[in-house]
Design a protein around this motif. Structure first.
Motif, PDB file in Angstrom:
ATOM      1  N   GLY A   1       0.809  -1.212   0.000  1.00  0.00           N
ATOM      2  CA  GLY A   1       0.000   0.000   0.000  1.00  0.00           C
ATOM      3  C   GLY A   1       0.840   1.259   0.000  1.00  0.00           C
ATOM      4  N   LYS A   2       1.911   1.260   0.778  1.00  0.00           N
ATOM      5  CA  LYS A   2       2.789   2.435   0.823  1.00  0.00           C
ATOM      6  C   LYS A   2       3.533   2.614  -0.500  1.00  0.00           C
ATOM      7  N   LEU A   3       3.900   1.498  -1.130  1.00  0.00           N
ATOM      8  CA  LEU A   3       4.566   1.594  -2.425  1.00  0.00           C
ATOM      9  C   LEU A   3       3.622   2.189  -3.466  1.00  0.00           C
ATOM     10  N   ALA A   4       2.333   1.861  -3.368  1.00  0.00           N
ATOM     11  CA  ALA A   4       1.352   2.476  -4.267  1.00  0.00           C
ATOM     12  C   ALA A   4       1.352   3.991  -4.097  1.00  0.00           C
ATOM     13  N   ARG A   5       1.469   4.446  -2.867  1.00  0.00           N
ATOM     14  CA  ARG A   5       1.533   5.891  -2.622  1.00  0.00           C
ATOM     15  C   ARG A   5       2.781   6.499  -3.243  1.00  0.00           C
ATOM     16  N   VAL A   6       3.914   5.805  -3.128  1.00  0.00           N
ATOM     17  CA  VAL A   6       5.157   6.292  -3.716  1.00  0.00           C
ATOM     18  C   VAL A   6       4.992   6.460  -5.229  1.00  0.00           C
ATOM     19  N   LEU A   7       4.380   5.451  -5.863  1.00  0.00           N
ATOM     20  CA  LEU A   7       4.220   5.494  -7.316  1.00  0.00           C
ATOM     21  C   LEU A   7       3.225   6.567  -7.744  1.00  0.00           C
ATOM     22  N   VAL A   8       2.123   6.696  -6.999  1.00  0.00           N
ATOM     23  CA  VAL A   8       1.140   7.737  -7.319  1.00  0.00           C
ATOM     24  C   VAL A   8       1.762   9.122  -7.154  1.00  0.00           C
ATOM     25  N   ALA A   9       2.601   9.283  -6.125  1.00  0.00           N
ATOM     26  CA  ALA A   9       3.281  10.563  -5.918  1.00  0.00           C
ATOM     27  C   ALA A   9       4.201  10.888  -7.088  1.00  0.00           C
ATOM     28  N   ASP A  10       4.694   9.856  -7.765  1.00  0.00           N
ATOM     29  CA  ASP A  10       5.553  10.057  -8.934  1.00  0.00           C
ATOM     30  C   ASP A  10       4.750  10.161 -10.230  1.00  0.00           C
ATOM     31  N   GLY A  11       3.414  10.249 -10.106  1.00  0.00           N
ATOM     32  CA  GLY A  11       2.568  10.488 -11.281  1.00  0.00           C
ATOM     33  C   GLY A  11       2.123   9.248 -12.025  1.00  0.00           C
ATOM     34  N   LYS A  12       2.181   8.067 -11.415  1.00  0.00           N
ATOM     35  CA  LYS A  12       1.791   6.827 -12.093  1.00  0.00           C
ATOM     36  C   LYS A  12       0.397   6.377 -11.649  1.00  0.00           C
ATOM     37  N   THR A  13      -0.313   5.677 -12.546  1.00  0.00           N
ATOM     38  CA  THR A  13      -1.584   5.049 -12.194  1.00  0.00           C
ATOM     39  C   THR A  13      -1.314   3.597 -11.803  1.00  0.00           C
ATOM     40  N   VAL A  14      -2.015   3.131 -10.763  1.00  0.00           N
ATOM     41  CA  VAL A  14      -1.688   1.848 -10.148  1.00  0.00           C
ATOM     42  C   VAL A  14      -2.922   0.959 -10.018  1.00  0.00           C
ATOM     43  N   VAL A  15      -2.730  -0.339 -10.277  1.00  0.00           N
ATOM     44  CA  VAL A  15      -3.727  -1.367  -9.970  1.00  0.00           C
ATOM     45  C   VAL A  15      -3.122  -2.283  -8.910  1.00  0.00           C
ATOM     46  N   LEU A  16      -3.900  -2.565  -7.859  1.00  0.00           N
ATOM     47  CA  LEU A  16      -3.440  -3.437  -6.780  1.00  0.00           C
ATOM     48  C   LEU A  16      -4.089  -4.807  -6.903  1.00  0.00           C
ATOM     49  N   GLY A  17      -3.281  -5.857  -6.769  1.00  0.00           N
ATOM     50  CA  GLY A  17      -3.797  -7.225  -6.817  1.00  0.00           C
ATOM     51  C   GLY A  17      -3.722  -7.865  -5.442  1.00  0.00           C
ATOM     52  N   ALA A  18      -4.876  -8.170  -4.842  1.00  0.00           N
ATOM     53  CA  ALA A  18      -4.926  -8.764  -3.501  1.00  0.00           C
ATOM     54  C   ALA A  18      -4.844 -10.282  -3.608  1.00  0.00           C
ATOM     55  N   ALA A  19      -3.654 -10.787  -3.901  1.00  0.00           N
ATOM     56  CA  ALA A  19      -3.467 -12.222  -4.093  1.00  0.00           C
ATOM     57  C   ALA A  19      -3.250 -12.973  -2.785  1.00  0.00           C
ATOM     58  N   ASP A  20      -3.329 -12.272  -1.665  1.00  0.00           N
ATOM     59  CA  ASP A  20      -3.305 -12.947  -0.362  1.00  0.00           C
ATOM     60  C   ASP A  20      -4.738 -13.329  -0.038  1.00  0.00           C
ATOM     61  N   THR A  21      -5.192 -14.456  -0.567  1.00  0.00           N
ATOM     62  CA  THR A  21      -6.584 -14.884  -0.398  1.00  0.00           C
ATOM     63  C   THR A  21      -6.802 -15.681   0.874  1.00  0.00           C
ATOM     64  N   PHE A  22      -5.741 -15.949   1.617  1.00  0.00           N
ATOM     65  CA  PHE A  22      -5.895 -16.729   2.849  1.00  0.00           C
ATOM     66  C   PHE A  22      -6.389 -15.852   3.999  1.00  0.00           C
ATOM     67  N   ARG A  23      -6.239 -14.557   3.881  1.00  0.00           N
ATOM     68  CA  ARG A  23      -6.702 -13.644   4.923  1.00  0.00           C
ATOM     69  C   ARG A  23      -7.602 -12.585   4.292  1.00  0.00           C
ATOM     70  N   ALA A  24      -8.899 -12.617   4.651  1.00  0.00           N
ATOM     71  CA  ALA A  24      -9.812 -11.608   4.115  1.00  0.00           C
ATOM     72  C   ALA A  24      -9.395 -10.213   4.562  1.00  0.00           C
ATOM     73  N   ALA A  25      -8.825 -10.116   5.755  1.00  0.00           N
ATOM     74  CA  ALA A  25      -8.403  -8.813   6.273  1.00  0.00           C
ATOM     75  C   ALA A  25      -7.305  -8.210   5.410  1.00  0.00           C
ATOM     76  N   ALA A  26      -6.470  -9.055   4.800  1.00  0.00           N
ATOM     77  CA  ALA A  26      -5.389  -8.543   3.954  1.00  0.00           C
ATOM     78  C   ALA A  26      -5.963  -7.832   2.729  1.00  0.00           C
ATOM     79  N   ALA A  27      -6.983  -8.438   2.115  1.00  0.00           N
ATOM     80  CA  ALA A  27      -7.604  -7.813   0.943  1.00  0.00           C
ATOM     81  C   ALA A  27      -8.305  -6.514   1.328  1.00  0.00           C
ATOM     82  N   ASP A  28      -8.994  -6.523   2.472  1.00  0.00           N
ATOM     83  CA  ASP A  28      -9.656  -5.296   2.935  1.00  0.00           C
ATOM     84  C   ASP A  28      -8.633  -4.193   3.201  1.00  0.00           C
ATOM     85  N   GLN A  29      -7.536  -4.564   3.824  1.00  0.00           N
ATOM     86  CA  GLN A  29      -6.496  -3.590   4.144  1.00  0.00           C
ATOM     87  C   GLN A  29      -5.896  -2.996   2.878  1.00  0.00           C
ATOM     88  N   LEU A  30      -5.616  -3.863   1.893  1.00  0.00           N
ATOM     89  CA  LEU A  30      -5.027  -3.382   0.653  1.00  0.00           C
ATOM     90  C   LEU A  30      -6.006  -2.475  -0.097  1.00  0.00           C
TER      91      LEU A  30
END
Length: 401
Positions: free
Chosen positions: A219-248
């Motif tokens: 999530g923080k890396l997404a902020r770094v990239l957005v701050a540098d002017g990039k558009t980002v898609v996040l993939g929540a491939a941690d499917t073993f924890r629902a909280a991980a997907a919610d957090q991301l």
């Protein structure tokens, strides 16, 4: 004569009997009359449930549309309320990444400069005997620099101090800075490769064991990239924890990045595949894939991580595989790094919680172990506390001003 006397006697007896009956009747008191209820007229009973207060009248009933609401203008009709959708969270503007480590230097130096100051104190002694050099070695080893890098650094310091002769504090500081900087391999390319190719976005996969802060780092890396002017898609491939997907997803919403999710306990490779596909369709610059926190001792889970990598590469080249390590784990992080390097081709390291340990030498040790650079470091829990690793700023934090 006798007959007359008998008649008189009978008459007298009859009169006496009649008089006694009258007297007895007068002396007997009649019983008191029963008390009579007060003359109170009771109100009519209230109608009970199911009863009408009065006989229904033959008149038409009014509908709810014809009834005036309290406080409303006459003739106002009842309007059905339309549910209001919650407002989308405000998109934040992340802090620029340029010079971020320099701004966080004070936070880093609070935990790290014990190493630099300890070395400067030892090197400032008038006589550098064997005991002093052993203390220097112990200081470096305690900071998790590693055995081989420590031996190399001590040998170079010995040689340069012998040639230098007289040692002023300023000369020692310059000498130590140069040697520590060389130990960090400043020639490494520490940029995170996220440039989009023709028709495909840059793809970054984030891996590591449980508890190192992978999802937060993604999530923080997404902020770094957005701050540098990039558009980002996040993939929540941690499917073993629902909280991980919610957090991301929460991290993504804060900077306007779309998050691709799958069903809980679903196939992580499928989510990774859909994430890259989404990035291609939407023309995103970067796709960041957060994987499940694998325990490096679980062979099956590590094999699954290899599967995720192969599935992603069917759609687009994998530009970066970032291994997230907890700096506070010290040498145990090196064991984790070796196992992950055998499964996927690690291209860069993210060291989290570096502000919470005095063992900053792990930067040197892990680079030497994997032969890849530390590219990012985490220096706190704030949203913008992920910084590009700059060797010069790091060494300056070690030895202080």
């Amino acid at each position: 004569m006798d007959t007359l006397i008998l008649a008189v006697v009978i008459a007298v007896v009859a009169l006496v009997a009649l008089a006694g009956l009258v007297v007895g009747t007068r002396r007997r008191k009649p019983p008191p009359p029963p008390p009579s209820a007060p003359d109170i007229t009771a109100p009519p009973a209230e109608p009970t449930v199911g009863e009408e207060a009065e006989t229904p009248r033959d008149e038409g009933r009014r509908t709810i549309e014809e009834v005036d609401l309290p406080g409303s203008p006459s003739g106002a009709t009842l309007v059905e309320e339309v549910p209001v959708e919650p407002a989308a969270p405000a998109v934040e503007v992340p802090e620029p990444t340029a010079g971020r480590l320099v701004r966080l230097r004070a936070r880093l130096s609070r935990s790290q400069n014990a190493l630099g100051k300890g070395l400067l104190t030892l090197l400032s002694r008038e006589h550098l005997d064997e005991d002093t050099w052993e203390e220097i070695e112990d200081t470096l080893l305690t900071a998790d620099v590693g055995v081989q890098p420590t031996q190399e650094l001590v040998e170079r310091l010995r040689e340069r101090v012998r040639v230098l002769g007289t040692r002023t504090p300023d000369e020692l500081r310059v000498l130590l800075r140069e040697e520590l900087l060389q130990l960090l391999n400043p020639e490494f390319d520490r940029s995170v490769r996220t440039d989009a190719k023709e028709g495909t976005p840059g793809v970054v996969m984030v891996v590591g064991v449980n508890g190192t802060g992978k999802t937060t780092t993604t999530g923080k890396l997404a902020r770094v990239l957005v701050a540098d002017g990039k558009t980002v898609v996040l993939g929540a491939a941690d499917t073993f924890r629902a909280a991980a997907a919610d957090q991301l997803q929460t991290w993504g919403e804060r900077v306007g990045a779309h998050t691709v999710r799958g069903p809980e306990a679903g196939d992580p490779a499928s989510v990774a595949f859909d994430s890259v596909k989404e990035g291609i369709v939407t023309g995103a610059d970067v796709v960041l894939i957060d994987t499940a926190g694998r325990l490096h001792t679980k062979t099956g889970l590590m094999d699954e991580l290899g599967k995720v990598k192969r599935v992603v590469e069917k759609q687009a080249p994998l530009d970066e595989v970032l291994l997230v390590l907890d700096a506070t784990t010290g040498q145990n992080g090196l064991v984790q790094a070796r196992v992950f390097a055998e499964v996927v081709n690690i291209t860069g390291i993210v060291l989290t919680k570096l502000d919470g340990t005095a063992k900053g030498g792990i930067v040197v040790a892990v680079q030497r172990e994997l032969g890849v650079p530390v590219k990012l470091i985490g220096l706190g829990e704030g949203a913008d506390d992920l910084a590009p690793f700059e060797p010069g700023a790091f060494v300056d934090a070690l030895i202080g001003d």
